[in-house]
Design a protein around this motif. Structure first.
Motif, PDB file in Angstrom:
ATOM      1  N   ALA A  41       0.935  -1.163  -0.016  1.00 20.90           N
ATOM      2  CA  ALA A  41       0.002   0.155  -0.010  1.00 20.90           C
ATOM      3  C   ALA A  41       0.888   1.292  -0.045  1.00 20.90           C
ATOM      4  O   ALA A  41       1.971   1.154   0.574  1.00 20.90           O
ATOM      5  CB  ALA A  41      -0.829  -0.066   1.259  1.00 20.90           C
ATOM      6  N   TYR A  42       0.187   2.432  -0.589  1.00 20.15           N
ATOM      7  CA  TYR A  42       1.208   3.692  -0.857  1.00 20.15           C
ATOM      8  C   TYR A  42       0.101   4.745  -0.115  1.00 20.15           C
ATOM      9  O   TYR A  42      -1.079   4.859  -0.639  1.00 20.15           O
ATOM     10  CB  TYR A  42       1.466   3.671  -2.085  1.00 20.15           C
ATOM     11  N   ILE A  43       1.151   5.734   0.152  1.00 19.93           N
ATOM     12  CA  ILE A  43       0.338   7.071   0.806  1.00 19.93           C
ATOM     13  C   ILE A  43       1.481   8.103   0.312  1.00 19.93           C
ATOM     14  O   ILE A  43       2.641   7.936   0.958  1.00 19.93           O
ATOM     15  CB  ILE A  43      -0.056   7.365   1.987  1.00 19.93           C
ATOM     16  N   GLY A  44       1.074   9.217  -0.304  1.00 19.44           N
ATOM     17  CA  GLY A  44       1.889  10.379  -0.335  1.00 19.44           C
ATOM     18  C   GLY A  44       1.025  11.641   0.125  1.00 19.44           C
ATOM     19  O   GLY A  44       0.107  11.782  -0.353  1.00 19.44           O
ATOM     20  N   THR A  45       1.516  12.186   1.321  1.00 17.03           N
ATOM     21  CA  THR A  45       0.830  13.025   1.893  1.00 17.03           C
ATOM     22  C   THR A  45       1.740  14.152   2.605  1.00 17.03           C
ATOM     23  O   THR A  45       2.801  13.880   2.934  1.00 17.03           O
ATOM     24  CB  THR A  45      -0.177  12.463   2.882  1.00 17.03           C
ATOM     25  N   GLN A  46       1.012  15.205   3.072  1.00 18.76           N
ATOM     26  CA  GLN A  46       1.694  16.102   3.958  1.00 18.76           C
ATOM     27  C   GLN A  46       2.199  15.451   5.136  1.00 18.76           C
ATOM     28  O   GLN A  46       1.548  14.607   5.519  1.00 18.76           O
ATOM     29  CB  GLN A  46       0.868  17.307   4.290  1.00 18.76           C
ATOM     30  N   ALA A  47       3.515  15.906   5.604  1.00 17.13           N
ATOM     31  CA  ALA A  47       3.884  15.376   6.644  1.00 17.13           C
ATOM     32  C   ALA A  47       3.059  15.592   7.758  1.00 17.13           C
ATOM     33  O   ALA A  47       2.928  14.411   8.777  1.00 17.13           O
ATOM     34  CB  ALA A  47       5.355  15.934   6.940  1.00 17.13           C
ATOM     35  N   ASN A  48       2.407  16.611   8.026  1.00 20.10           N
ATOM     36  CA  ASN A  48       1.661  16.807   9.296  1.00 20.10           C
ATOM     37  C   ASN A  48       0.026  15.933   9.073  1.00 20.10           C
ATOM     38  O   ASN A  48      -0.541  16.098  10.117  1.00 20.10           O
ATOM     39  CB  ASN A  48       1.396  18.287   9.476  1.00 20.10           C
ATOM     40  N   LYS A  49      -0.037  15.312   8.254  1.00 18.06           N
ATOM     41  CA  LYS A  49      -1.314  14.549   7.907  1.00 18.06           C
ATOM     42  C   LYS A  49      -0.862  13.026   7.927  1.00 18.06           C
ATOM     43  O   LYS A  49      -1.772  12.142   8.159  1.00 18.06           O
ATOM     44  CB  LYS A  49      -1.883  14.888   6.674  1.00 18.06           C
ATOM     45  N   MET A  50       0.434  12.826   8.199  1.00 21.67           N
ATOM     46  CA  MET A  50       0.805  11.321   8.119  1.00 21.67           C
ATOM     47  C   MET A  50       0.182  10.392   9.284  1.00 21.67           C
ATOM     48  O   MET A  50      -0.115   9.394   8.927  1.00 21.67           O
ATOM     49  CB  MET A  50       2.371  11.265   8.148  1.00 21.67           C
ATOM     50  N   PRO A  51       0.173  10.965  10.758  1.00 23.73           N
ATOM     51  CA  PRO A  51      -0.374   9.699  11.407  1.00 23.73           C
ATOM     52  C   PRO A  51      -1.726   9.577  10.938  1.00 23.73           C
ATOM     53  O   PRO A  51      -2.217   8.520  11.264  1.00 23.73           O
ATOM     54  CB  PRO A  51      -0.486  10.974  12.578  1.00 23.73           C
ATOM     55  N   GLN A  52      -2.497  10.575  10.540  1.00 23.22           N
ATOM     56  CA  GLN A  52      -4.033  10.145  10.365  1.00 23.22           C
ATOM     57  C   GLN A  52      -4.088   9.268   9.068  1.00 23.22           C
ATOM     58  O   GLN A  52      -5.021   8.401   8.963  1.00 23.22           O
ATOM     59  CB  GLN A  52      -4.799  11.658  10.073  1.00 23.22           C
ATOM     60  N   ALA A  53      -3.067   9.554   8.282  1.00 22.98           N
ATOM     61  CA  ALA A  53      -3.143   8.862   6.986  1.00 22.98           C
ATOM     62  C   ALA A  53      -2.946   7.306   7.021  1.00 22.98           C
ATOM     63  O   ALA A  53      -3.338   6.411   6.720  1.00 22.98           O
ATOM     64  CB  ALA A  53      -2.343   9.502   5.783  1.00 22.98           C
ATOM     65  N   VAL A  54      -2.037   7.215   8.339  1.00 26.41           N
ATOM     66  CA  VAL A  54      -1.422   5.608   8.417  1.00 26.41           C
ATOM     67  C   VAL A  54      -2.597   4.986   9.256  1.00 26.41           C
ATOM     68  O   VAL A  54      -2.940   3.946   8.839  1.00 26.41           O
ATOM     69  CB  VAL A  54      -0.102   5.761   9.534  1.00 26.41           C
ATOM     70  N   ASP A  55      -3.344   5.896  10.257  1.00 30.66           N
ATOM     71  CA  ASP A  55      -4.382   5.236  10.678  1.00 30.66           C
ATOM     72  C   ASP A  55      -5.444   4.554   9.891  1.00 30.66           C
ATOM     73  O   ASP A  55      -5.987   3.592   9.810  1.00 30.66           O
ATOM     74  CB  ASP A  55      -4.916   6.164  11.944  1.00 30.66           C
ATOM     75  N   ALA A  56      -5.507   5.502   8.895  1.00 27.73           N
ATOM     76  CA  ALA A  56      -6.697   5.390   7.908  1.00 27.73           C
ATOM     77  C   ALA A  56      -6.390   4.206   7.257  1.00 27.73           C
ATOM     78  O   ALA A  56      -7.209   3.111   6.613  1.00 27.73           O
ATOM     79  CB  ALA A  56      -7.046   6.490   7.092  1.00 27.73           C
ATOM     80  N   MET A  57      -5.086   4.117   6.600  1.00 32.21           N
ATOM     81  CA  MET A  57      -4.570   3.068   5.768  1.00 32.21           C
ATOM     82  C   MET A  57      -4.790   1.729   6.373  1.00 32.21           C
ATOM     83  O   MET A  57      -5.187   0.479   5.725  1.00 32.21           O
ATOM     84  CB  MET A  57      -3.562   3.346   4.894  1.00 32.21           C
ATOM     85  N   MET A  58      -4.193   1.693   7.483  1.00 35.43           N
ATOM     86  CA  MET A  58      -3.825   0.331   8.231  1.00 35.43           C
ATOM     87  C   MET A  58      -5.437   0.018   8.925  1.00 35.43           C
ATOM     88  O   MET A  58      -5.605  -1.242   9.029  1.00 35.43           O
ATOM     89  CB  MET A  58      -3.220   0.625   9.716  1.00 35.43           C
ATOM     90  N   GLY A  59      -6.108   0.759   9.042  1.00 39.65           N
ATOM     91  CA  GLY A  59      -7.445   0.521   9.185  1.00 39.65           C
ATOM     92  C   GLY A  59      -8.553  -0.160   8.221  1.00 39.65           C
ATOM     93  O   GLY A  59      -8.970  -1.372   8.449  1.00 39.65           O
ATOM     94  N   LEU A  60      -8.350   0.165   6.950  1.00 41.07           N
ATOM     95  CA  LEU A  60      -8.604  -0.544   5.811  1.00 41.07           C
ATOM     96  C   LEU A  60      -8.067  -1.797   5.551  1.00 41.07           C
ATOM     97  O   LEU A  60      -8.582  -2.776   5.131  1.00 41.07           O
ATOM     98  CB  LEU A  60      -8.530   0.356   4.716  1.00 41.07           C
ATOM     99  N   MET A  61      -6.756  -1.858   5.796  1.00 44.41           N
ATOM    100  CA  MET A  61      -6.098  -3.152   5.704  1.00 44.41           C
ATOM    101  C   MET A  61      -6.387  -4.048   6.562  1.00 44.41           C
ATOM    102  O   MET A  61      -6.148  -5.512   6.242  1.00 44.41           O
ATOM    103  CB  MET A  61      -4.351  -2.772   5.545  1.00 44.41           C
TER     104      MET A  61
END
Length: 995
Positions: free
Chosen positions: A855-875
């Protein structure tokens, strides 16, 4: 021996192939003529005599241009809908508007994507009014307060919308390549659809372009901000923008970027976007392009019944500023983390001008990838790390850009002087008389290849429309070039290339112009993924003609013969033209011999007793034949391609080099220096760090194919003669041949004559095996000066099992790939956490190797914790949406049904299947399995193969911005030094540390 062909001007910049000046029209009247016709249904259309593409150009009563051409390679149609409006027409106070509008055209209409339009439109009007207040506000506190209200109302509005309903519908058709782009003078929308779905697609698109509805506006705006950030992390774009700013101090080409300014993106106007759409998105300012398996008469009738209903109105394009001549060099500097380079650009007149023809020829004589002045004097002799040039032509102006990357001991000014020195040679006529004819033949060869491809041809058509071109001039363009003499060209070059350029120095260092963008904290909007509009219900009930899949019988499709020495020749006839491709294949590569790739690349710089290296390149170029060698982990191929009639001469040249190459110590020393500098440049590229370095480390750890390289010191100790003998010695190994072209007997005869082999061929050396690392509990981080943070999650799965291919195909369509996938909807559409996010179950390409989930995410560094939680939740917990599942299932089946494996693809697909231990076209099994799959089956696949996967996490970002506490929740965080990652330098201690 590796051939790197320069991207030709009309492949790299499609806008450059057309001419429309009156002088050209008069010149070509007797050779190429536009003719009027009327079809059986009464529609009139234009054709051009001697047009190899068979274009029919229609104009509907409302002014819409329709470009139709047949290509029956597969039952698909490449579609483009082009609008003559781009960032040039953005209001100065709202740059980026045309591009943002492009995004919003995917959001639906008052019918598409709505559950209750009467209620939804009230909220959308409130949001529009709030954005006008937000734009007018002058202090940040007020703006923040209004934005919070926009966020609140947007959440309410999302109760009445269905996200990505357009994307669901085109996916259900089996469409691929769904996308759009905006540039200076154009906005273009694309899909490639199964031919039997044309009527449904036309119905959908005509409704989509009939009106604009700005729903899910603020979440998509945040996605555009992420795209803006990606641009800030792209040093190439910075150089490009600086060059245009210097070339065009008044014109929008240099004063308005397509993405827009950060300040303008923060202060959008929905009113202005609506006004832009109403002004420019009208039939007489638009064109439809359809290239593929079509019936002309039936197709134009269906287009007229749908798009012919759109109401037209007069369009007035604004007059744009004119530029004063550049009288002395303009210098600019750009800073960023990537390797230093230099760019020199000369401003030209635009499409249809004399400049277009002459600069095109000058460009190819200077750099055609084989025998140009820059190719031979700078690249072949390894005087610089790399250098090239390319032209771009637009409506009002054009530019000819020269680029160069220095060697380790060079300054940027030295590279600049070398590039200018090659231009001086052109101005003095220091090129051989045959070059113009050879260049035109090269361009014809490339155009022939291009016209075979439906997508490439369709792009040429829409460019003709965008740039107001008569197709007649495209057909005659290359003939016009042949009329230019060497004397004419030299005279032009002396007038054109003077002290009138813009030079941009790309230096390594901190970019102080970076715009920091805060995390606005958007409230996730509702997706309503299991609901659908009345429009979608009606759309789903529309019937299309049945399209059945076709599968390949490889035993029948691939013919076989032998050379006199017993080497097997597999061959496929080329029924379309007189071009050929020939591959001499060795089933061994770098895993069998670590020196092989090194030796193959070195041969590129060598000559023989008969020819110097430069003379060899010229001889190949004269013939219209290209040679190259590729070396991978387990395969090496020596290849030849080009004009069939010159195959024997080309093969004789290739065999002479292969047999008689002479070691050159000086060339080898330069080659090692080039490798060393290339390594230094590679580790400045974030894409290489993530997708090559970190990806490999995540798969293998320290003992990987990527890291199994020689140090520079070890390279210097090697004897060049040993490398030459290694390449010459390839002929003693087992081998086979693949030929694609006409007259296989002539090809075999040429091989029998030239390709001399020992009587007994030997087996390959044993290949080195690389153990795959177990995944889970590791976070590998590389520090890089960037705005975004990019993350890659990687989990090792069981060894490849062909029985999983059907389920993984459906899973990827439903869950992780495409605009209507679960991952894209959740992370981008609902939460606005990334511009790009995707996931995939990747089947191994070789029997016995493990599959991977990534899985891949490209995001602003200050959004990274939220993005990680969202991706891992889906996985860990796949959302179930029956409607979306059915659409993904339909899409997967229709894509297989419309897929045709043909031409060289037949051979290469069979090769890939054999590597997986499969001896037949298993798509039939995949198709039949998917037909019977249910949501429960997909859930079982997810639970068994993905739900409990353990991930290695690879991260690249700025250590000052990355939240390491959040990363530590994913595993042990280790920072990897880039040199250690690629094993570029030996070290007594591992260059990794815990964080």
């Amino acid at each position: 021996m590796k051939k790197i062909k320069k991207l030709l001007f009309f492949l790299m910049i499609p806008a450059t192939i057309f001419v429309s000046c009156d002088e050209s029209r008069k010149t070509n009247e007797d050779a190429v003529v536009t003719e009027e016709h009327t079809d059986d249904a009464g529609f009139s259309y234009e054709t051009v005599t001697n047009d190899p593409t068979g274009l029919r150009l229609y104009t509907l009563d409302n002014g819409l241009k329709v470009y139709l051409s047949q290509n029956t390679d597969e039952p698909k149609i490449q579609t483009y809908i082009a609008v003559r409006a781009g960032s040039n027409y953005d209001p100065k106070e709202t740059t980026g508007l045309a591009h943002y509008l492009e995004h919003m055209v995917f959001k639906g209409t008052s019918k598409i994507g709505t559950l209750d339009w009467e209620k939804e439109k009230e909220y959308l009007q409130q949001i529009s009014d709030l954005y006008e207040e937000h734009k007018a506000a002058t202090d940040s506190l007020t703006k923040d307060e209004i934005y919070r209200k926009i966020d609140e109302v947007s959440l309410e509005a999302s109760n009445y919308s269905v996200a990505n309903e357009y994307d669901k519908m085109v996916q259900s058709l089996g469409a691929t390549g769904t996308n759009a782009h905006t540039w200076f003078e154009e906005t273009v929308y694309q899909n490639k659809i199964p031919a039997n779905e044309l009527n449904k697609w036309l119905s959908l698109e005509s409704d989509r372009f009939s009106e604009l509805t700005l729903r899910l506006f603020h979440t998509e705006l945040e996605a555009v901000f992420e795209e803006f950030n990606r641009g800030q992390d792209n040093d190439y774009r910075k150089v490009y923008a600086a060059s245009l700013e210097g070339l065009f101090p008044n014109h929008p080409y240099g004063q308005q970027t397509t993405i827009g300014t950060g300040d303008h993106l923060k202060n959008p106007s929905m009113v202005a976007i609506h006004n832009y759409f109403d002004k420019y998105y009208v039939p007489s300012n638009m064109a439809m392009v359809l290239v593929g398996d079509i019936d002309f008469d039936k197709t134009i009738k269906e287009v007229n019944e749908t798009f012919g209903k759109l109401q037209n109105k007069e369009v007035r394009h604004p007059q744009l500023p004119k530029e004063e001549p550049i009288t002395s060099p303009i210098e600019k500097e750009v800073y960023g983390p990537t390797a230093e380079n230099i760019s020199i650009a000369f401003r030209a007149d635009g499409i249809g001008s004399k400049d277009q023809k002459y600069v095109t020829l000058c460009d190819m004589i200077l750099a055609n990838g084989t025998a140009g002045l820059i190719d031979l004097d700078l690249n072949q002799k390894q005087v610089v790390q790399r250098a090239s040039c390319s032209p771009t032509f637009l409506n009002d102006y054009g530019y000819h850009t020269f680029t160069g990357t220095p060697k380790s001991d060079q300054s940027l000014d030295e590279v600049k002087d070398l590039l200018l020195g090659e231009i001086e040679k052109l101005k003095k006529g220091e090129f051989e008389d045959w070059m113009i004819d050879a260049v035109v033949n090269d361009l014809k060869l490339s155009r022939t290849r291009r016209y075979e491809n439906a997508t490439a041809l369709a792009s040429a058509y829409y460019n003709a429309f965008i740039h107001h071109e008569n197709w007649q001039q495209e057909v005659a363009f290359l003939d016009d070039l042949k009329k230019i003499t060497k004397e004419d060209l030299v005279k032009f070059a002396n007038n054109f290339y003077q002290e009138n350029y813009v030079v941009v120095y790309k230096r390594q260092g901190e970019d102080k112009s970076i715009v920091k963008v805060k995390n606005p904290g958007i409230t996730p909007v509702n997706l309503n993924r299991d609901k659908k509009s009345e429009y979608l219900q009606h759309f789903s009930e529309m019937e299309s003609e049945d399209l059945q899949p076709q599968f390949v019988d490889y035993d029948k499709a691939i013919n076989e013969t032998e050379l006199e020495n017993g080497v097997k020749v597999s061959y496929i006839d080329n029924p379309q033209n007189d071009l050929f491709q020939m591959y001499i294949l060795f089933d061994m590569g770098n895993d069998n011999n670590k020196d092989l790739g090194l030796a193959v690349d070195y041969i590129e710089y060598l000559g023989t007793d008969k020819y110097t290296a430069e003379e060899l390149k010229k001889e190949f170029y004269k013939l219209g034949v290209e040679y190259y060698v590729g070396t991978g982990s387990d395969r090496t191929y020596v290849a030849l391609s080009g004009l069939k009639e010159n195959l024997p001469q080309g093969l004789a040249l290739l065999e002479d080099l292969w047999t008689n190459a002479k070691p050159d110590a000086e060339a080898y020393d330069k080659y090692v220096d080039k490798i060393s500098k290339g390594r230094q440049d590679t580790k400045t590229q974030k894409g290489s760090i993530l997708w090559s370095g970190l990806m490999s480390f995540g798969q293998y750890g320290e003992d990987s194919p990527l890291r199994n390289i020689y140090s520079v010191a070890e390279l210097k100790e090697k004897d060049p003669a040993d490398l030459v003998n290694l390449v010459k010695g390839l002929k003693k190994y087992k081998q086979r041949v693949f030929y694609y072209g006409k007259d296989v007997d002539a090809a075999v005869a040429a091989l029998n004559k030239e390709h001399k082999l020992p009587e007994n061929l030997i087996e390959y050396p044993e290949a080195k095996e690389y153990a795959r690392a177990e995944t889970g509990g590791n976070v590998y981080f590389v520090n890089y000066d960037m705005v975004q943070a990019e993350m890659l999650f990687l989990a090792k799965e069981d060894p490849f099992d062909p029985e999983k291919m059907a389920a993984s195909t459906l899973f990827n369509a439903y869950f992780g790939s495409g605009l209507s996938s679960i991952v894209f909807q959740e992370i981008r559409e609902s939460k606005s956490l990334a511009y790009s996010a995707f996931s995939s179950y990747s089947n191994a390409s070789k029997e016995g190797d493990p599959d991977y989930v990534y899985a891949y995410i490209g995001t602003q560094a200050n959004k990274m914790p939220q993005a990680v939680d969202a991706m891992m939740g889906l996985m860990k917990d796949m959302p179930e949406a029956e409607e979306q599942f059915n659409a993904a299932k339909d899409a997967a089946l229709k894509k297989i049904a419309a897929q045709r494996i043909n031409k060289t693809g037949i051979f290469w697909n069979y090769e890939s299947l054999k590597k997986r231990g499969i001896d037949h076209d298993n798509r039939e099994e995949i198709y039949n399995t998917i037909k019977d799959m249910t949501m429960e089956d997909l859930k079982d696949f997810f639970n068994q193969n993905i739900k409990n996967s353990e991930y290695n996490v690879m991260v690249i970002g700025n250590e000052k911005e990355v939240d390491f506490e959040a990363l530590s929740k994913l595993g042990k965080v280790q920072e990897l030094d880039v040199d250690y990652l690629f094993n570029y330098e030996k070290s007594k201690e591992l260059q990794r540390k815990d964080l």
